[in-house]
Motif scaffolding. Structure first.
Motif: not given
Lengths: 111, 112
Positions: B90, B103-106
């Motif tokens: 992440l 956060f980004g989507p991972g």
């Protein structure tokens, strides 16, 4: 590091209220957060509360902060199946320039 | 509208074969973070950049490196992935240290 603890699992019936609890140890916490993580996804910021507040409400979400007991809770009213996810509390401390996550609570909503 | 973007969303690599994960942000935040998250666990901070200043966590293995060529982009390099490195990675950003993290989507990494 600081300890941020949560219970691991919670199950509720659809339409009931959910209460997810979190305890922390850092007395210098500035902000406390709730994040939601659905399976296979990143963390979504749900809400946050400044440490000098007792309560914050945002639609179905109510955050309660007991600073004396270092206890944070997230109440979800009228819980829906789409609320099934892992919920992480987190706290930040400006004095330590740190950000700590809790262990996460897996919420299961039963139809 | 995406604010923190991670590519690819899924990455498969072979044991020992170097891999690079990418993160970009449109928020113009000063701080970018990389976390490793294994199943049913909280995210574990690997390192962060405050502007160009790199900050490594004490227990982050040497196998993990990072680059931040400009404000918008940050890369995670895994030099020799092992089976134990399979995880969700992440990326997050914040305006300043200890500020709200987005956060980004991972990226889900699989090591064969």
């Amino acid at each position: 590091g600081e300890d941020v603890e949560q219970s691991l699992f919670l199950s509720v019936r659809e339409g009931d209220s959910s209460v997810i609890n979190c305890t922390y140890t850092d007395s210098s916490s500035t902000y406390l957060y709730w994040y939601k993580q659905e399976p296979g996804a990143g963390l979504q910021l749900l809400t946050y509360i400044f440490s000098n507040m007792d309560m914050k409400q945002d639609q179905r979400l109510t955050v309660l902060l007991n600073k004396k007991d270092k206890h944070l809770s997230l109440r979800i009213a009228d819980t829906q199946t789409g609320d099934s996810a892992i919920y992480f509390c987190a706290e930040s401390s400006l004095t330590g320039n740190q950000f700590y996550f809790g262990t996460g609570t897996s919420l299961t909503v039963i139809p | 509208d995406a604010m923190v973007i991670q590519n690819p969303r899924y990455q498969v690599t072979q044991f020992g074969k170097p891999v690079t994960l990418s993160c970009s942000q449109t928020l113009n935040h000063n701080v970018m973070y990389w976390y490793q998250q294994k199943s049913s666990q909280a995210p574990k901070l690997l390192f962060h950049y405050y502007d160009k200043d790199f900050n490594n966590e004490a227990d982050t293995p040497d196998n993990f490196q990072s680059r931040r060529p400009n404000t918008s982009f940050c890369f995670l390099d895994i030099r020799s992935p092992g089976l134990g490195d399979a995880a969700m990675y992440l990326c997050a950003t914040s305006r300043d240290r200890a500020d709200t993290q987005y956060f980004g989507p991972g990226t889900r990494l699989t090591v064969l």
